[in-house]
Enzyme design. Structure first.
Site, PDB file in Angstrom:
ATOM      1  CE  LYS A  29       3.963   7.087  -5.526  1.00  0.00           C
ATOM      2  NZ  LYS A  29       4.925   5.931  -4.989  1.00  0.00           N
ATOM      3  CE1 TYR A  59      -0.415   6.379  -3.678  1.00  0.00           C
ATOM      4  CE2 TYR A  59      -1.121   7.617  -5.755  1.00  0.00           C
ATOM      5  CZ  TYR A  59      -0.587   6.521  -5.072  1.00  0.00           C
ATOM      6  OH  TYR A  59       0.690   5.583  -5.808  1.00  0.00           O
ATOM      7  CB  ALA A  83       0.108   4.380 -18.257  1.00  0.00           C
ATOM      8  N   GLY A 129       8.004  -2.894  -0.621  1.00  0.00           N
ATOM      9  CA  GLY A 129       6.683  -3.232  -0.934  1.00  0.00           C
ATOM     10  C   GLY A 129       6.831  -4.671  -2.014  1.00  0.00           C
ATOM     11  N   GLY A 130       7.658  -5.350  -1.626  1.00  0.00           N
ATOM     12  CA  GLY A 130       7.748  -6.571  -2.506  1.00  0.00           C
ATOM     13  C   GLY A 130       6.761  -7.695  -2.480  1.00  0.00           C
ATOM     14  CB  CYS A 131       4.343  -9.236  -0.085  1.00  0.00           C
ATOM     15  SG  CYS A 131       5.891  -9.941   0.360  1.00  0.00           S
ATOM     16  N   GLY A 132       3.328  -6.777  -2.792  1.00  0.00           N
ATOM     17  CA  GLY A 132       2.421  -6.256  -3.198  1.00  0.00           C
ATOM     18  C   GLY A 132       2.299  -6.497  -4.737  1.00  0.00           C
ATOM     19  CG  PHE A 133      -0.223  -5.093  -8.983  1.00  0.00           C
ATOM     20  CD1 PHE A 133      -0.036  -6.376  -9.928  1.00  0.00           C
ATOM     21  CD2 PHE A 133      -0.458  -4.153  -9.653  1.00  0.00           C
ATOM     22  CE1 PHE A 133      -0.239  -6.327 -11.210  1.00  0.00           C
ATOM     23  CE2 PHE A 133      -0.676  -4.042 -10.857  1.00  0.00           C
ATOM     24  CZ  PHE A 133      -0.415  -5.126 -11.693  1.00  0.00           C
TER      25      PHE A 133
END
Length: 359
Positions: free
Chosen positions: A150, A146, A177, A9-13
């Site tokens: 997780k 979701y 958080a 997921g290294g291209c996400g936020f």
């Protein structure tokens, strides 16, 4: 830290900040990024692999090629969009695929999983100074798909810790958080859009509920501290419980609680839309819940339950409850200390939304 690091997921936020943070702290590392869409948020000097982590063979091929020492598992679907099948596929199956590939390649020493603080919260009740040892909620206490997925992933990650003895992979869970910062196209972007639409003066309820947030760069610092601790512990017997990182979960906050609605208005101010106190329009909670109820039923009737309403009763409740986490464990065990205050984080983030968000 290590010769080879893999970030899912290294291209996400959060993931793109993770890549950036690693290369700033450890410029000699080789950072490999796994993501479905590798054309966004690219960081110079990182290596990118277009892979869906739900495809085990494809993921195994990359892991076998990269032979990472450290894995930062951040890949995750957008939590605010209801997509149960994708949550199961990515959060559960994808995590299991990654753990399997990591075990098979035999080079991984440290596995840092980005979880969510919601695993101990029902999203209805007040959560006040919540420590990590509260029970992880299951259905029906926890109704968000979701969060349930997780939680399953959290359990799988902890079960993989030292699974083959002291010389095997060490794992830990990071529970942030609500994160905010540059390139946040989910949470902060929506608040900025609300402000730009002229609705930043709306407040649900009396506005006295406290929240914990974390600026994304501080979160990355915590993840790096966790990875370094795992590397130091690798191949050694478990340390005393009070000093242990592997097999543990950690809350990460900015260590400064703020009123939920003041934070929303602070975001508006960070992009040049300050709100005066006398201009705040307070909507009673019962009115908000009624509006949400009507929106839910109207959307269900119109789409036969296939789409989400613009506003839900759960979302309304989340704006009026207390939601604070106890972050002492991360400070004591990891040596974590926020590098940026919330105000400093908002200044940096707001500048990005003004200058770079549309580029």
């Amino acid at each position: 830290m290590a010769d080879s690091i893999l970030v899912t997921g290294g291209c996400g936020f959060i993931g793109s900040h993770m890549v950036e943070g690693i290369l700033e702290a450890e410029p000699d590392c080789i950072v490999h990024v796994v993501d479905i869409n590798t054309e966004r948020n690219r960081i110079p000097n990182a290596l990118y692999h277009s892979v869906n982590i739900t495809k085990l063979k494809d993921l195994q091929a990359v892991v076998n090629e990269v032979k990472p020492i450290v894995i930062f598992h951040i890949a995750c679907p957008e939590s605010l969009v209801l997509q149960p099948a994708i949550f199961q596929s990515v959060n559960v199956d994808g995590t299991r695929n990654l753990l399997s590939a990591a075990k098979a390649v035999g080079t991984v020493q440290a596995f840092v999983n980005t979880s969510t603080s919601s695993v101990i919260h029902d999203n209805v009740s007040d959560l006040v100074d919540a420590p990590e040892d509260l029970p992880v909620l299951e259905y029906p206490a926890q109704k968000r798909v979701y969060t349930l997925t997780k939680a399953v992933a959290e359990g799988d990650v902890l079960s993989a810790n030292r699974a083959d003895g002291d010389g095997s992979m060490l794992t830990t869970n990071i529970r942030p958080a609500t994160a905010f910062g540059e390139r946040d196209h989910v949470c902060m972007a929506r608040i900025v859009a609300t402000a730009r639409s002229g609705r930043a003066n709306i407040q649900m309820g009396p506005g006295l509920n406290l929240y914990d947030f974390v600026y994304v760069t501080n979160l990355i610092d915590a993840q790096l501290l966790a990875a370094r601790a795992l590397l130091r512990a690798y191949g050694k017997p478990p340390p005393p419980p009070e000093d242990r990182v592997d097999g543990e979960s950690f809350n990460i906050t900015n260590d400064e609680r703020v009123l939920f609605w003041e934070f929303q208005r602070a975001i508006a101010a960070s992009v040049g839309i300050p709100i005066r106190k006398e201009d705040v329009r307070v909507i009673p909670l019962w009115v908000g819940l009624l509006m949400a109820f009507i929106s839910e039923w109207a959307t269900w009737i119109r789409t036969f339950g296939k789409k989400q309403p613009q506003i839900s009763r759960e979302a309304v409740r989340l704006t009026v409850i207390h939601r604070t986490l106890n972050g002492e464990k991360a400070k004591r065990v990891l040596g974590y200390k926020p590098r940026y205050s919330i105000q400093q984080g908002l200044e940096r983030s707001g500048k990005w939304f003004i200058e770079d968000a549309k580029k």
